[in-house]
Design a protein around this motif. Structure first.
Motif, mmCIF file in Angstrom:
data_model
loop_
_atom_site.group_PDB
_atom_site.id
_atom_site.type_symbol
_atom_site.label_atom_id
_atom_site.label_comp_id
_atom_site.label_asym_id
_atom_site.label_seq_id
_atom_site.Cartn_x
_atom_site.Cartn_y
_atom_site.Cartn_z
ATOM 1 N N GLY A 121 0.828 -1.191 0.000
ATOM 2 C CA GLY A 121 0.000 0.000 0.000
ATOM 3 C C GLY A 121 0.865 1.245 0.000
ATOM 4 O O GLY A 121 2.080 1.193 -0.204
ATOM 5 N N ILE A 122 0.234 2.391 0.225
ATOM 6 C CA ILE A 122 0.963 3.648 0.359
ATOM 7 C C ILE A 122 1.550 3.687 1.762
ATOM 8 O O ILE A 122 0.840 3.541 2.752
ATOM 9 C CB ILE A 122 0.039 4.846 0.111
ATOM 10 C CG1 ILE A 122 -0.526 4.769 -1.310
ATOM 11 C CG2 ILE A 122 0.783 6.158 0.297
ATOM 12 C CD1 ILE A 122 -1.504 5.866 -1.651
ATOM 13 N N GLU A 156 -3.762 8.449 5.413
ATOM 14 C CA GLU A 156 -4.365 9.585 4.719
ATOM 15 C C GLU A 156 -4.220 9.389 3.216
ATOM 16 O O GLU A 156 -3.244 8.780 2.744
ATOM 17 C CB GLU A 156 -3.688 10.902 5.133
ATOM 18 C CG GLU A 156 -3.852 11.236 6.610
ATOM 19 C CD GLU A 156 -3.137 12.518 6.972
ATOM 20 O OE1 GLU A 156 -2.488 13.085 6.073
ATOM 21 O OE2 GLU A 156 -3.223 12.935 8.132
ATOM 22 N N PRO A 157 -5.178 9.887 2.418
ATOM 23 C CA PRO A 157 -5.084 9.729 0.965
ATOM 24 C C PRO A 157 -3.927 10.535 0.395
ATOM 25 O O PRO A 157 -3.521 11.562 0.951
ATOM 26 C CB PRO A 157 -6.433 10.246 0.467
ATOM 27 C CG PRO A 157 -6.911 11.164 1.545
ATOM 28 C CD PRO A 157 -6.405 10.590 2.834
ATOM 29 N N SER A 158 -3.384 10.063 -0.703
ATOM 30 C CA SER A 158 -2.271 10.748 -1.357
ATOM 31 C C SER A 158 -2.463 10.666 -2.866
ATOM 32 O O SER A 158 -2.725 9.586 -3.407
ATOM 33 C CB SER A 158 -0.935 10.120 -0.969
ATOM 34 O OG SER A 158 0.132 10.697 -1.700
ATOM 35 N N SER A 159 -2.359 11.812 -3.544
ATOM 36 C CA SER A 159 -2.502 11.851 -4.997
ATOM 37 C C SER A 159 -1.158 11.758 -5.701
ATOM 38 O O SER A 159 -1.106 11.659 -6.929
ATOM 39 C CB SER A 159 -3.213 13.148 -5.411
ATOM 40 O OG SER A 159 -2.473 14.280 -4.972
ATOM 41 N N THR A 160 -0.058 11.782 -4.942
ATOM 42 C CA THR A 160 1.276 11.754 -5.538
ATOM 43 C C THR A 160 2.046 10.476 -5.235
ATOM 44 O O THR A 160 3.001 10.159 -5.938
ATOM 45 C CB THR A 160 2.103 12.951 -5.042
ATOM 46 O OG1 THR A 160 2.192 12.907 -3.602
ATOM 47 C CG2 THR A 160 1.449 14.269 -5.443
ATOM 48 N N ARG A 161 1.657 9.748 -4.213
ATOM 49 C CA ARG A 161 2.371 8.528 -3.838
ATOM 50 C C ARG A 161 1.716 7.306 -4.446
ATOM 51 O O ARG A 161 0.487 7.240 -4.585
ATOM 52 C CB ARG A 161 2.404 8.399 -2.312
ATOM 53 C CG ARG A 161 2.977 9.596 -1.576
ATOM 54 C CD ARG A 161 4.480 9.578 -1.574
ATOM 55 N NE ARG A 161 4.961 8.467 -0.778
ATOM 56 C CZ ARG A 161 5.119 8.507 0.543
ATOM 57 N NH1 ARG A 161 4.794 9.601 1.214
ATOM 58 N NH2 ARG A 161 5.587 7.473 1.206
ATOM 59 N N GLU A 162 2.527 6.304 -4.801
ATOM 60 C CA GLU A 162 2.052 5.058 -5.372
ATOM 61 C C GLU A 162 2.192 3.932 -4.353
ATOM 62 O O GLU A 162 3.058 3.980 -3.474
ATOM 63 C CB GLU A 162 2.847 4.713 -6.633
ATOM 64 C CG GLU A 162 2.672 5.706 -7.775
ATOM 65 C CD GLU A 162 1.278 5.670 -8.359
ATOM 66 O OE1 GLU A 162 0.623 4.609 -8.262
ATOM 67 O OE2 GLU A 162 0.841 6.700 -8.916
ATOM 68 N N PRO A 163 1.351 2.880 -4.461
ATOM 69 C CA PRO A 163 1.487 1.744 -3.547
ATOM 70 C C PRO A 163 2.853 1.066 -3.702
ATOM 71 O O PRO A 163 3.405 0.984 -4.800
ATOM 72 C CB PRO A 163 0.350 0.803 -3.964
ATOM 73 C CG PRO A 163 -0.619 1.667 -4.701
ATOM 74 C CD PRO A 163 0.197 2.726 -5.365
ATOM 75 N N GLU A 164 3.369 0.557 -2.593
ATOM 76 C CA GLU A 164 4.648 -0.134 -2.575
ATOM 77 C C GLU A 164 4.534 -1.397 -1.731
ATOM 78 O O GLU A 164 3.609 -1.545 -0.933
ATOM 79 C CB GLU A 164 5.747 0.777 -2.013
ATOM 80 C CG GLU A 164 6.016 2.013 -2.851
ATOM 81 C CD GLU A 164 7.074 2.911 -2.238
ATOM 82 O OE1 GLU A 164 8.226 2.889 -2.697
ATOM 83 O OE2 GLU A 164 6.734 3.639 -1.281
ATOM 84 N N THR A 165 5.495 -2.293 -1.915
ATOM 85 C CA THR A 165 5.568 -3.525 -1.137
ATOM 86 C C THR A 165 6.707 -3.403 -0.142
ATOM 87 O O THR A 165 7.807 -2.940 -0.498
ATOM 88 C CB THR A 165 5.798 -4.732 -2.063
ATOM 89 O OG1 THR A 165 4.765 -4.771 -3.041
ATOM 90 C CG2 THR A 165 5.777 -6.028 -1.264
ATOM 91 N N TYR A 166 6.449 -3.808 1.087
ATOM 92 C CA TYR A 166 7.434 -3.600 2.154
ATOM 93 C C TYR A 166 7.517 -4.843 3.030
ATOM 94 O O TYR A 166 6.494 -5.379 3.468
ATOM 95 C CB TYR A 166 7.012 -2.395 3.011
ATOM 96 C CG TYR A 166 7.985 -2.029 4.114
ATOM 97 C CD1 TYR A 166 9.116 -1.271 3.843
ATOM 98 C CD2 TYR A 166 7.760 -2.436 5.426
ATOM 99 C CE1 TYR A 166 9.998 -0.919 4.851
ATOM 100 C CE2 TYR A 166 8.637 -2.085 6.437
ATOM 101 C CZ TYR A 166 9.751 -1.331 6.148
ATOM 102 O OH TYR A 166 10.625 -0.979 7.146
#
Length: 526
Positions: A121-122, A156-166
């Protein structure tokens, strides 16, 4: 498609390793960071369940049409907890403008004993990677604020960040049976949608009670898109597609009356070159007094955690506080900033804050109780033709069950010493750099604002009802005066909170309405 299958296979392998490690370490004792505990419920039937669960729904709606929702489901059993989260932001209600919304799905699996986690996710990073992201967008990091390297799902929502795997793998405390001396290694891997890796590792060692040393390392690399100049006279020229790499090291040593911490980072980018960043923090004392000192700097070629060119700067920060009984506190702090390491300081601020003892009251039919008082002055002398000075003061007190506060801000322009013409050339000829804190030789009023706020709360059965209001008046030399304010009412209890707010940023021409809520259902089993 091949990347997708490789990513899926890697995640399944990591998940298997995480579950196996949790099973092997389930009987160990540990002091690693754990996910937030699941709140209790009073139902006897739920207490017999073999798992914990919580469901959270928060959101807000504004009259302009913005709707934000977040749903968070957590289930925990056998030392593990799973989490699923949906965040949605759109210009209308969820049944309107479906394609115009921004919906993010995320989830995670946590192991409570070791703090290990697998997330998608973000993300919201902490520790060394967070300090290397946009270093000038936050204050100088002090020793008291240092956190270990980790990450969790962003709420919180983000219009600039993409989901990532961690993936974060930690261990329980390993060391002597006495428990006073131990070490705990941990490592993290983070992948974006293009499988660009970010790697982190650390070792936390405790030598004695409240004496520990933490060492951390971080690496990331990526392929950056072309970059154009933002203005005709931009300091950074247009750049082609390029690769960049960032290496970081962090250390943190702490004991009861002393802490020392520092970070160092080195970046390199094709067609741009090498850059550096560093910070250093020192703490002396613990209780009742404590002194924190910090410094941070970077050169003009440094590329941060996100691949952005941050620009050069050098900043110093100090903070001193003294605590008394009954929550009484005095704190003062100062910040100064230069455009580069070794340059003249041209921005600064200094602040004072005092919180009165909790039992301090005066007699009378309506008891008067001072709560807090604060003041701050700041200067921005980057432009010698327009040196901006700001002074702010605030006072808070209570009259019985009613809380009252007043604040005021004044902004003005100063002229650099020896620069009666108000030009940078005149100041340069005088050879006098403006002092980074407001000590004006000539001062001109720009604007001022005063405001007052009031609050009241009362318990009604199992709920608490709260009412708040604020009114402000802004006057400016070049603009018409403006009134602003808001009133809000909320009710909260164990199930959650509901708030209604009516505000006017330009009274009475413009009005905003906001509804916000937080509802939670939680159970705790055996």
């Amino acid at each position: 498609m091949d990347k997708f299958y490789r990513l899926r296979g890697g995640l399944l392998s990591c998940l298997f390793i995480l579950v196996l490690a949790g099973r092997l370490l389930a009987a160990e004792d540990g002091g690693a960071e754990k996910p937030a505990p699941v709140p209790h419920s009073g139902s006897a039937w739920f207490k017999n369940l073999p798992f914990n669960a919580s469901l959270l729904w928060t959101g807000a709606w504004e009259n302009e049409g913005n709707l934000t929702d977040r749903g968070d489901l957590r289930l925990g059993a056998f030392g593990f907890s799973g989490r699923a989260q949906v965040i949605d932001k759109r210009p209308g209600f969820f049944w309107q403008d479906w394609e115009a919304g921004n919906t993010a799905y995320s989830g995670g699996l946590y192991h409570g004993l070791t703090g290990s986690r697998l997330l998608y996710g973000i993300l919201e990073e902490q520790g060394l990677p967070a300090r290397l992201r946009n270093p000038w967008g936050k204050s100088v990091p002090l020793a008291d604020t240092r956190k270990p390297l980790t990450a969790d799902l962003r709420t919180e929502p983000s219009s600039t960040r993409e989901p990532e795997t961690y993936l974060y793998l930690g261990s329980p405390r390993l060391g002597l049976p006495s428990g006073e001396t131990f070490f705990r290694p941990y490592a993290a891997v983070q992948l974006d949608n293009n499988l660009a890796p970010s790697l982190g590792t650390g070792l936390d060692t405790q030598f004695a009670k409240k004496t520990s040393l933490r060492l951390e390392g971080f690496f990331t690399g990526n392929h950056l898109p072309p970059r154009g100049a933002s203005t005709w006279f931009s300091n950074s020229p247009p750049l082609p597609e390029r690769d960049f790499r960032l290496y970081g090291l962090g250390t943190f040593f702490t004991m009861p009356f002393f802490s020392l911490a520092g970070d160092g980072a080195y970046s390199e980018g094709f067609a741009w070159g090498q850059g550096w960043y560093g910070n250093l923090a020192l703490r002396l004392g613990s209780s009742p007094w404590k002194l924190n000192l910090g410094a941070t700097g970077a050169d003009s070629r440094f590329i941060d955690r996100d691949g952005a060119i941050t620009g050069a700067a050098f900043r110093l920060r100090s903070q001193f506080e003294w605590k008394w009984k009954r929550a009484s506190l005095f704190r003062t702090g100062a910040n100064i900033r230069a455009p580069r390491f070794g340059g003249d300081f041209d921005r600064g601020d200094i602040s004072f804050y005092y919180r009165f003892p909790s039992n301090l009251k005066t007699g009378g039919p309506v008891p008067f109780k001072p709560v807090k008082i604060s003041t701050e002055i700041s200067r921005n002398a980057q432009d010698w033709e327009n040196i901006l000075d700001t002074a702010t003061a605030a006072l808070g007190f209570s009259l019985g069950p009613v809380g009252i506060g007043f604040s005021g801000t004044v902004i003005g322009s100063s002229v650099a010493p020896g620069n009666s013409s108000g030009t940078e050339a005149g100041a340069s000829m005088s050879g006098q750099q403006p002092f980074p804190l407001p000590i004006p030789s000539a001062w001109e009023y720009n604007s001022a604002k005063v405001s007052g706020n009031i609050s009241y709360s009362r318990r009604i059965a199992a709920f608490i009802a709260a009412f708040n209001g604020k009114a402000g008046y802004t006057t400016s030399k070049k603009k018409d005066p403006v009134w602003d304010g808001y009133i809000s009412a909320s009710i909260r209890g164990k199930p959650g909170r509901f708030t209604v707010k009516v505000s006017s940023p330009d009274f009475p021409e413009k009005w905003d309405y906001t509804l916000s809520w937080r509802l939670q259902l939680a159970v705790k089993g055996k």
